[in-house]
Scaffold this motif. Structure first.
Motif, PDB file in Angstrom:
ATOM      1  N   ARG A   1      57.899  86.414 101.376  1.00 50.54           N
ATOM      2  CA  ARG A   1      58.279  85.277 100.822  1.00 50.54           C
ATOM      3  C   ARG A   1      57.356  84.615  99.754  1.00 50.54           C
ATOM      4  NH1 ARG A   1      61.833  81.826 104.711  1.00 50.54           N
ATOM      5  NH2 ARG A   1      63.660  83.497 104.582  1.00 50.54           N
ATOM      6  N   HIS A   2      56.105  85.047  99.603  1.00 54.35           N
ATOM      7  CA  HIS A   2      54.846  84.693  99.219  1.00 54.35           C
ATOM      8  C   HIS A   2      54.843  85.825  98.139  1.00 54.35           C
ATOM      9  CE1 HIS A   2      53.258  87.357 102.027  1.00 54.35           C
ATOM     10  NE2 HIS A   2      52.339  88.676 101.293  1.00 54.35           N
ATOM     11  N   THR A   3      55.102  86.516  98.221  1.00 61.03           N
ATOM     12  CA  THR A   3      55.845  87.823  97.173  1.00 61.03           C
ATOM     13  C   THR A   3      56.745  87.657  95.967  1.00 61.03           C
ATOM     14  OG1 THR A   3      56.662  89.673  97.533  1.00 61.03           O
ATOM     15  CG2 THR A   3      54.118  89.168  97.892  1.00 61.03           C
ATOM     16  N   THR A   4      56.580  88.493  94.334  1.00 64.50           N
ATOM     17  CA  THR A   4      58.311  88.608  93.640  1.00 64.50           C
ATOM     18  C   THR A   4      59.036  89.502  95.344  1.00 64.50           C
ATOM     19  OG1 THR A   4      56.508  87.668  92.204  1.00 64.50           O
ATOM     20  CG2 THR A   4      58.363  88.976  91.741  1.00 64.50           C
ATOM     21  N   PRO A   5      60.141  89.205  94.731  1.00 60.12           N
ATOM     22  CA  PRO A   5      60.986  90.097  94.755  1.00 60.12           C
ATOM     23  C   PRO A   5      61.113  90.944  94.257  1.00 60.12           C
ATOM     24  CG  PRO A   5      62.348  88.128  94.715  1.00 60.12           C
ATOM     25  CD  PRO A   5      60.884  88.083  94.918  1.00 60.12           C
ATOM     26  N   LYS A   6      61.276  92.569  95.293  1.00 62.54           N
ATOM     27  CA  LYS A   6      61.648  93.899  94.270  1.00 62.54           C
ATOM     28  C   LYS A   6      62.655  94.583  95.134  1.00 62.54           C
ATOM     29  CE  LYS A   6      56.519  94.260  93.388  1.00 62.54           C
ATOM     30  NZ  LYS A   6      55.815  92.747  93.652  1.00 62.54           N
ATOM     31  N   GLY A   7      62.893  94.952  94.704  1.00 58.79           N
ATOM     32  CA  GLY A   7      63.450  96.847  95.135  1.00 58.79           C
ATOM     33  C   GLY A   7      65.086  95.216  95.604  1.00 58.79           C
ATOM     34  N   ASP A   8      65.443  95.721  96.524  1.00 56.95           N
ATOM     35  CA  ASP A   8      66.923  95.668  96.848  1.00 56.95           C
ATOM     36  C   ASP A   8      66.664  94.493  97.546  1.00 56.95           C
ATOM     37  OD1 ASP A   8      67.476  97.788  98.078  1.00 56.95           O
ATOM     38  OD2 ASP A   8      66.895  98.370  99.544  1.00 56.95           O
ATOM     39  N   ALA A   9      65.628  93.451  97.730  1.00 53.04           N
ATOM     40  CA  ALA A   9      65.077  91.962  97.276  1.00 53.04           C
ATOM     41  C   ALA A   9      65.845  91.421  96.296  1.00 53.04           C
ATOM     42  CB  ALA A   9      63.731  91.635  98.804  1.00 53.04           C
ATOM     43  N   TYR A  10      65.318  91.995  95.450  1.00 48.38           N
ATOM     44  CA  TYR A  10      65.411  91.351  93.906  1.00 48.38           C
ATOM     45  C   TYR A  10      67.350  91.569  94.157  1.00 48.38           C
ATOM     46  CZ  TYR A  10      65.483  90.751  88.987  1.00 48.38           C
ATOM     47  OH  TYR A  10      66.281  90.627  87.833  1.00 48.38           O
ATOM     48  N   VAL A  11      67.588  92.460  94.330  1.00 48.65           N
ATOM     49  CA  VAL A  11      69.092  92.868  94.668  1.00 48.65           C
ATOM     50  C   VAL A  11      69.373  91.457  95.172  1.00 48.65           C
ATOM     51  CG1 VAL A  11      70.784  93.792  94.217  1.00 48.65           C
ATOM     52  CG2 VAL A  11      68.729  94.568  93.581  1.00 48.65           C
ATOM     53  N   ASP A  12      69.338  91.443  96.016  1.00 46.70           N
ATOM     54  CA  ASP A  12      69.720  90.354  97.172  1.00 46.70           C
ATOM     55  C   ASP A  12      70.101  89.064  96.970  1.00 46.70           C
ATOM     56  OD1 ASP A  12      70.757  92.168  98.890  1.00 46.70           O
ATOM     57  OD2 ASP A  12      68.991  91.741 100.260  1.00 46.70           O
ATOM     58  N   ARG A  13      68.489  88.910  95.865  1.00 50.45           N
ATOM     59  CA  ARG A  13      68.573  87.065  95.374  1.00 50.45           C
ATOM     60  C   ARG A  13      69.159  86.529  94.323  1.00 50.45           C
ATOM     61  NH1 ARG A  13      62.817  85.808  92.810  1.00 50.45           N
ATOM     62  NH2 ARG A  13      63.493  86.885  90.951  1.00 50.45           N
ATOM     63  N   GLU A  14      69.028  87.839  93.135  1.00 52.09           N
ATOM     64  CA  GLU A  14      70.414  87.819  92.225  1.00 52.09           C
ATOM     65  C   GLU A  14      71.463  87.876  92.674  1.00 52.09           C
ATOM     66  OE1 GLU A  14      69.204  86.917  89.057  1.00 52.09           O
ATOM     67  OE2 GLU A  14      67.509  86.968  90.282  1.00 52.09           O
ATOM     68  N   THR A  15      71.715  87.747  93.624  1.00 53.24           N
ATOM     69  CA  THR A  15      73.538  88.331  93.655  1.00 53.24           C
ATOM     70  C   THR A  15      73.473  87.010  94.647  1.00 53.24           C
ATOM     71  OG1 THR A  15      73.588  91.114  94.338  1.00 53.24           O
ATOM     72  CG2 THR A  15      75.354  89.707  96.005  1.00 53.24           C
ATOM     73  N   ALA A  16      73.236  86.526  95.447  1.00 47.99           N
ATOM     74  CA  ALA A  16      73.377  84.760  95.781  1.00 47.99           C
ATOM     75  C   ALA A  16      73.521  83.797  95.136  1.00 47.99           C
ATOM     76  CB  ALA A  16      72.070  84.733  97.096  1.00 47.99           C
ATOM     77  N   ARG A  17      71.978  84.357  94.011  1.00 46.45           N
ATOM     78  CA  ARG A  17      72.411  83.740  92.693  1.00 46.45           C
ATOM     79  C   ARG A  17      73.605  83.576  91.853  1.00 46.45           C
ATOM     80  NH1 ARG A  17      66.690  83.685  89.368  1.00 46.45           N
ATOM     81  NH2 ARG A  17      65.122  82.677  90.893  1.00 46.45           N
ATOM     82  N   GLY A  18      74.103  84.864  91.630  1.00 46.67           N
ATOM     83  CA  GLY A  18      75.306  84.919  91.158  1.00 46.67           C
ATOM     84  C   GLY A  18      76.127  84.442  91.816  1.00 46.67           C
ATOM     85  N   TYR A  19      76.478  84.509  93.234  1.00 50.43           N
ATOM     86  CA  TYR A  19      76.913  83.500  94.177  1.00 50.43           C
ATOM     87  C   TYR A  19      77.272  82.205  93.538  1.00 50.43           C
ATOM     88  CZ  TYR A  19      80.422  83.486  97.750  1.00 50.43           C
ATOM     89  OH  TYR A  19      81.161  82.764  98.791  1.00 50.43           O
TER      90      TYR A  19
END
Length: 124
Positions: free
Chosen positions: A41-59
């Motif tokens: 959590r202290h780093t910028t999400p990359k790869g799957d973590a980035y996709v997951d965060r953007e999916t949650a935001r879109g939801y």
């Protein structure tokens, strides 16, 4: 040639052998998708973590867009990421049983509680 393409395109869904895609997610899954791995959590999400965060935001944005002004009102025109954080933090504080229910319901309930509209239907 166009006929073969059309037949192939229309039959693709029939050739799928996977389980049906479910669009409903739980509050727990929404939190996991948005916040990611606690050790990262202290780093910028990359790869799957980035996709997951953007999916949650879109939801959350889908629920927000459908219900803003009717079920909740943003009194300060907050940036979307601030509302996302408020909602995820509030859902994270719910009981484990509650977090296992449909995330869309939890997002809407949280928005309505955190950002109520004035009784006359206007913004707070």
């Amino acid at each position: 040639m166009k006929t073969i393409f059309l037949i192939t395109a229309l039959s693709l869904p029939l050739m799928s052998h996977g389980a049906p895609l479910s669009t409903a997610i739980s509050g727990d899954k929404l939190i996991r998708q948005y916040l990611g791995d606690p050790s990262q959590r202290h780093t910028t999400p990359k790869g799957d973590a980035y996709v997951d965060r953007e999916t949650a935001r879109g939801y959350m944005d889908g629920v927000k867009d459908l219900t803003e002004g009717e079920r909740w009102c943003d009194p300060r025109n907050a940036p979307p990421h601030e509302i996302h954080i408020d909602v995820v933090q509030a859902i994270a504080q719910l009981s484990a049983d509650r977090r296992r229910t449909n995330a869309a319901v939890l997002v809407l309930e949280t928005l309505s509680r955190l950002y109520p509209c004035k009784p006359n239907g206007g913004k707070s």
